[in-house]
Scaffold this active site. Structure first.
Site, PDB file in Angstrom:
ATOM      1  CG  ASP A  91      18.228  48.606  -8.445  1.00 58.76           C
ATOM      2  OD1 ASP A  91      17.719  48.477  -7.113  1.00 58.76           O
ATOM      3  OD2 ASP A  91      18.764  49.373  -8.706  1.00 58.76           O
ATOM      4  CG  HIS A  92      18.447  43.994  -3.915  1.00 63.97           C
ATOM      5  ND1 HIS A  92      19.542  44.597  -4.288  1.00 63.97           N
ATOM      6  CD2 HIS A  92      18.184  43.988  -2.730  1.00 63.97           C
ATOM      7  CE1 HIS A  92      20.038  44.953  -3.116  1.00 63.97           C
ATOM      8  NE2 HIS A  92      19.101  44.651  -2.160  1.00 63.97           N
TER       9      HIS A  92
ATOM     10  CG  HIS B  37      20.388  49.757  -4.681  1.00 60.93           C
ATOM     11  ND1 HIS B  37      19.880  49.006  -5.595  1.00 60.93           N
ATOM     12  CD2 HIS B  37      21.235  49.021  -3.999  1.00 60.93           C
ATOM     13  CE1 HIS B  37      20.852  47.607  -5.654  1.00 60.93           C
ATOM     14  NE2 HIS B  37      21.498  47.967  -4.651  1.00 60.93           N
TER      15      HIS B  37
HETATM   16  C1  BG6 Z   1      23.516  45.954  -2.494  1.00 64.97           C
HETATM   17  C2  BG6 Z   1      25.077  46.614  -2.286  1.00 64.97           C
HETATM   18  O1  BG6 Z   1      23.291  46.144  -3.792  1.00 64.97           O
HETATM   19  O2  BG6 Z   1      22.850  46.411  -1.591  1.00 64.97           O
HETATM   20  C3  BG6 Z   1      25.657  46.578  -0.643  1.00 64.97           C
HETATM   21  O3  BG6 Z   1      26.037  46.428  -3.262  1.00 64.97           O
HETATM   22  C4  BG6 Z   1      24.535  47.030   0.166  1.00 64.97           C
HETATM   23  O4  BG6 Z   1      26.626  47.401  -0.653  1.00 64.97           O
HETATM   24  C5  BG6 Z   1      23.137  46.218  -0.301  1.00 64.97           C
HETATM   25  O5  BG6 Z   1      24.691  46.632   1.216  1.00 64.97           O
HETATM   26  C6  BG6 Z   1      21.867  46.721   0.575  1.00 64.97           C
HETATM   27  O6  BG6 Z   1      20.765  46.062   0.273  1.00 64.97           O
HETATM   28  P1  BG6 Z   1      19.995  45.868   1.226  1.00 64.97           P
HETATM   29  O7  BG6 Z   1      18.552  44.868   0.674  1.00 64.97           O
HETATM   30  O8  BG6 Z   1      20.209  45.128   2.512  1.00 64.97           O
HETATM   31  O9  BG6 Z   1      19.345  47.119   1.713  1.00 64.97           O
END
Ligand code: BG6
Length: 478
Positions: free
Chosen positions: A172-173, A235
Site C-alpha cells: 500500500d504505497h 489507503h
Molecule cells: C492509487 C489509486 O492507489 O493511488 C489512484 O489507484 C490514485 O487512483 C493514487 O490516484 C493516489 O496516489 P498518490 O500517491 O498520488 O496520492
C-alpha cells in the site's frame, strides 16, 4: 547504507507502474549508492525483446518519469548495465527455465508481481515449480488485492500455497510516504501528544485525500472499482489505522500490524445516512467522469465521504470523517486531529472560542502544523487568534534532508531488507474488505446513482452536510 545484494524480478516489467514508479525509484536508490555491484533487476514480461532493448526502454522511462534527475544522473549508463530481460509467459512455459537459471544465487531474491491479480496464482505456482519459491524468496504484490472479501481470501489462499506470510509483501504505497511514517514518530516519539490522543480530548478526526486529476486512461479499471475500492478500502483505511491504533509494544511488523488489525475490527458498520458518493461532471475543457471512463451509464463513484466510528475505549464517540475524490479543487491530502474546546473560558465572549488542530500534511507539501491560540497582538484587549506552529519539513530540515524518497523507493528497499512493517498482512486486507463489502453491497442493491459534482469543487454539497449536521465543518481543501 547499501542493502544486501539482490536480484529483483519485475513481472510486468514493461507495464505502466514499472515505467512510472518502480524503475525510476530503483534508479534513484542506485544513485544514492544503495545497490551493491552484483545486484540486478530483471524485467519479465510477454513482449519479445532482449536485454539490450529493455535497457533502451528503461532509459526512456527514467528520462520521462524521474522528476528529480530526469535521467541526467551521471550513473544512468552504469545503472542500465544492472538490467536484464526475460520474455515470459505467466500462463505457459516460455522463459521460466531461463529465469530460474538467471536467479540461481545466494543473493536476496524478490519477485514483484506488477501484473493483473488473476496472474498472481499462476505466477506463484510457476515460481514454485521452477524452484524459485524457497524460503529465501520474497514476493511483492500490488493492489488491488481483490475486489471484495471473497476474492481477497482466494488470493491469500493461492499465495499461501507456495509462500509463507513472511515472504509476502502486499504494497500500500501510502505506507511508504514519509509523513505517514512520521505519524508514528509523532505519536510514539513525543510525550506531548499521546496523553491527549483519545476521545476525552479529541473532538473528531478528518482525513482528506483530494486529487485534482481525473481517471485519465485508467477508466477501464477504475469504473469497476470506484473510490471506495480504489482508495477507501486501502489507503484511507491505513491512515485511519495509524491514527487510531494503540501504541504497539515495538516497532516491528507484527506488533504494528496486530494493532492496526484491532482498529479495523473495532470499526462499526457505516450507516447509509453517513456516507456520500459523488461523480464528477465535465467542463468545457475537461471530460466528465462518464465520458472519461467511456461508460455513459456509469454509476461508479469518483468521490466518497463517510463518517466512521472506532468502537473501543479510546475512541468511543469520536467520529472519523473520511473523504477522497478525483477532479477536486486541489491535490491536497491531510489528516486533521481537531481537539475539543477548553472546558471553560476565562475570557469574555468577545475573545472568541478556539480549538487546537494538529494537521499532518501528506501532500503536496509535507509537514505538520499545530494550531495554537494566542492573544491578538496590539492594544485591543484580550482577543484570541489562531496561529500555526508550523513544521514544514523542507524548512526545518533544509531542502537536502527533506528530499524524501518516493514511497516506492522506500518500500522496495524494505522488501530487500526483509522488513514487513510497512506492508499489509493478509488478515488486515481481509478485515478491511469485510468492512467495505456491506457498504458497496448496499449501493448495488439500492442502485442509487452517485451525486454529480462540479470539476474543481470540493465534492458534492451533501458531503459538507455530513459534517454540518454534527455541528462541524470540513477544513478547506487548499
Ligand atoms: C492509487 C489509486 O492507489 O493511488 C489512484 O489507484 C490514485 O487512483 C493514487 O490516484 C493516489 O496516489 P498518490 O500517491 O498520488 O496520492
Amino acid at each position: 547504507i547499501p542493502v544486501d545484494p539482490f536480484d529483483l524480478v519485475i513481472f510486468g516489467g514493461t507495464g505502466d507502474l514499472a515505467r512510472r514508479k518502480i524503475l525510476p525509484g530503483l534508479f534513484r536508490r542506485f544513485c544514492a549508492g544503495q545497490m551493491e555491484e552484483d545486484s540486478r533487476i530483471i524485467g519479465a514480461a510477454r513482449s519479445d525483446m532482449d536485454s539490450e532493448e529493455y535497457r533502451h526502454f528503461v532509459r526512456e522511462a527514467i528520462t520521462e518519469f524521474d522528476p528529480k534527475t530526469k535521467g541526467e544522473c551521471a550513473h544512468l549508463d552504469e545503472f542500465l548495465t544492472r538490467l536484464h530481460y526475460v520474455t515470459i509467459d505467466a500462463l505457459g512455459e516460455t522463459g521460466w527455465a531461463e529465469l530460474a537459471e538467471l536467479t540461481r544465487s545466494d543473493k536476496v531474491r524478490a519477485f514483484y508481481f506488477s501484473v493483473a491479480p488473476r496472474l498472481f496464482g499462476p505466477l506463484a505456482e510457476r515460481l514454485h515449480l521452477h524452484g524459485m519459491a524457497d524460503g529465501e524468496s520474497r514476493i511483492v504484490v500490488e493492489k488491488p488485492f481483490g475486489r471484495d472479501l471473497e476474492s481477497a481470501r482466494a488470493l491469500n489462499k493461492v499465495l499461501a500455497e507456495h509462500f509463507e506470510e513472511n515472504q509476502i509483501y502486499r504494497i500500500d504505497h501510502y505506507l511508504g510516504k514519509e509523513t505517514v511514517q512520521n505519524l508514528m514518530a509523532i505519536r510514539f516519539g513525543n510525550m506531548l501528544f499521546e496523553p491527549l490522543w483519545n476521545s476525552q480530548y479529541v473532538d473528531h478526526i478528518q482525513i482528506t485525500v483530494a486529487e485534482s486529476v481525473g481517471v485519465g486512461g485508467r477508466g477501464g479499471y477504475y469504473d469497476r472499482a470506484g473510490a471506495m475500492r480504489d482508495m477507501m478500502q486501502n489507503h484511507m483505511m491505513q491512515l485511519l489505522c495509524l491514527i487510531a491504533m494503540e501504541p504497539p509494544a515495538k516497532f516491528n511488523p507484527d506488533a504494528v500490524r496486530d494493532e492496526k488489525l484491532k482498529v479495523i475490527r473495532a470499526l462499526d458498520p457505516v450507516r447509509e445516512e453517513d456516507i456520500v458518493r459523488g461523480q464528477y461532471e465535465g467542463t468545457e475543457d475537461l471530460l466528465g467522469y462518464r465520458r472519461e471512463a467511456e461508460n455513459p451509464e456509469s454509476t461508479t463513484e469518483s468521490f466518497v465521504a463517510l463518517k466512521a466510528h472506532v468502537s473501543n475505549w479510546r475512541w468511543a464517540n469520536t467520529p472519523f470523517y473520511l473523504r477522497t475524490g478525483k477532479r477536486l479543487r486541489e491535490r491536497a491530502s491531510e489528516i486533521a486531529i481537531v481537539f475539543k474546546d477548553a472546558p471553560h473560558s476565562i475570557f469574555d465572549e468577545d475573545a472568541g472560542r478556539h480549538r487546537n488542530i494538529l494537521t499532518i500534511k501528506l501532500q503536496p507539501n509535507e509537514g505538520i502544523e499545530l494550531g495554537v491560540t494566542i492573544k491578538e497582538p496590539g492594544p485591543g484587549g484580550m482577543r484570541l487568534i489562531d496561529v500555526p506552529l508550523d513544521m514544514s519539513f523542507a524548512e526545518a530540515l533544509g531542502p537536502e534532508e527533506a528530499d524524501f524518497p518516493d514511497a516506492y523507493e522506500r518500500l522496495i528497499m524494505d522488501v530487500i531488507r526483509g522488513n514487513q512493517t510497512l506492508f499489509m498482512r493478509g488478515d488486515e486486507v481481509e478485515e478491511a474488505w469485510a468492512w467495505t463489502d456491506p457498504i458497496i453491497a448496499q449501493w448495488e442493491d439500492d442502485a442509487v446513482p452517485p451525486i454529480r459534482y462540479a470539476t474543481g469543487s470540493s465534492g458534492p454539497d451533501d458531503a459538507l452536510m455530513l459534517m454540518h449536521r454534527d455541528g462541524r465543518r470540513w477544513r478547506e481543501i487548499k
